[in-house]
Design an enzyme around this catalytic site. Structure first.
Site: not given
Ligand code: F6P
Length: 323
Positions: A11, A21, A24, A127, A162, A187, A222, A253, A256
């Protein structure tokens, strides 16, 4: 040592570009030639690599993702795939490889090491579940995305009185959820390392409602035993007892894709330089990480296939601050 190669794997994580960078620029300063391998181990097997100069890595430190591309390669799990990867490196005269990635990627580094090819790993995953480092490249940016999202959700939650259930990434680790939960003032925080049932979540929400709160946030990793969706369904079924009506947000995602924080740029830079220093000292088969703010090298055998777990001692802090 004359030539090295660098790749990013698994990932993507904000700060990977800073690490490339640094590799290199540190290596070229010592007279080494550097290949950039495209698309992780898959690209290594497919022999996709080209030389990187100092100028090629200009203007990337502030970019999220990895400009080399990344992949999760099934073929690399096979001995044949790894042999092809090593052949490609040897045919080009590459003396050592730098692998920027998380757990699965560093298991790959160990496999190459065991096959006699010199590798140095750089700890990088949102992670933060790698042994051999206190922090991994990308986790700070991911936490910041989650906190920004929580801040915004609190605004709309408060308007409607909510609750929100927010699912964070992290695979089997609760690190991002716990840190974002504390920094975002959640919470309840549900992580894989500590089981909390939907009924217990509902009870916490009820107590928050009774304390007069106008909104409530439940952060669920998750990988937690009970999913965000499951917790939402339970609380909706027990709507009258819970008090708050709930909505669900899965961050996924989005976490990320952030522009790397300064912390991740610094970490990527320090670890990238640390990897080249290790190679110049002839130290391979190690992961470069940061322990107590110093560069640390840990044997890949101690890391491969094992995971660092989150400090659950911080859970009571999250709870106390939610009162
Ligand atoms: O390992 C990083 C991560 O973003 C995890 O948090 C997540 O479970 C997984 O990769 C998702 O993987 P992919 O990008 O292959 O769906």
């Amino acid at each position: 040592m004359k030539q090295i190669a660098v790749l990013t794997s698994g990932g993507d994580a904000p700060g990977m570009n800073a690490a490339i960078r640094a590799v290199v620029r540190s290596a070229t300063a010592e007279g080494l030639l550097v290949y950039g391998v495209h698309n992780g181990y898959a690209g290594l097997i497919a022999n996709e690599m080209s030389y990187l100069t100092r100028r090629d890595v200009g203007g990337i430190i502030q970019r999220g993702g990895t400009f080399l591309g990344s992949a999760r390669s099934q073929e690399f799990y096979t001995v044949e795939g790894r042999e092809r990867a090593i052949d490609n490196l040897r045919q080009r005269g590459v003396d050592a490889l730098v692998v920027i990635g998380g757990n699965g990627s560093q298991t790959g580094s160990l496999a190459l090491t065991n096959m006699g090819f010199p590798v140095v790993g750089i700890a990088s995953t949102i992670d933060n579940d790698l042994l051999g480092t206190d922090v991994t490249i990308g986790v700070d940016s991911a936490i910041n995305v989650a906190v920004e999202a929580i801040d915004r959700l609190k605004v709309t939650a408060e308007s409607h009185r909510r609750g929100f259930v927010v699912e964070t990434m992290g695979r089997d680790s609760g690190y991002v959820a716990l840190m974002a939960g504390i920094a975002g003032g959640a919470e309840v925080v549900c992580i894989p390392e500590f089981e909390i049932t939907p009924a217990e979540v509902a009870k916490e929400l009820r107590l928050a409602f009774e304390r007069g709160k106008r909104r409530a946030l439940v952060v669920v990793a998750e990988g937690a035993r009970y999913s965000a969706q499951g917790i939402l369904a339970y609380c909706e079924e027990h709507r009258q007892e819970v008090g708050f009506s709930l909505r669900l947000t899965i961050l996924g995602h989005v976490q990320r894709g952030r522009t790397p924080t300064a912390t991740d740029r610094l970490l990527g830079t320090r670890l990238g330089k640390g990897a080249v220093d290790a190679l110049l000292e002839g130290r391979t088969g190690v992961l470069v990480g940061l322990i107590e703010d110093s560069i640390a090298y840990t044997d890949l055998h101690e890391i491969g296939g094992r995971k660092k777990s989150v400090d659950v001692a911080l859970l009571p802090l999250a709870r106390a601050m939610a009162q």
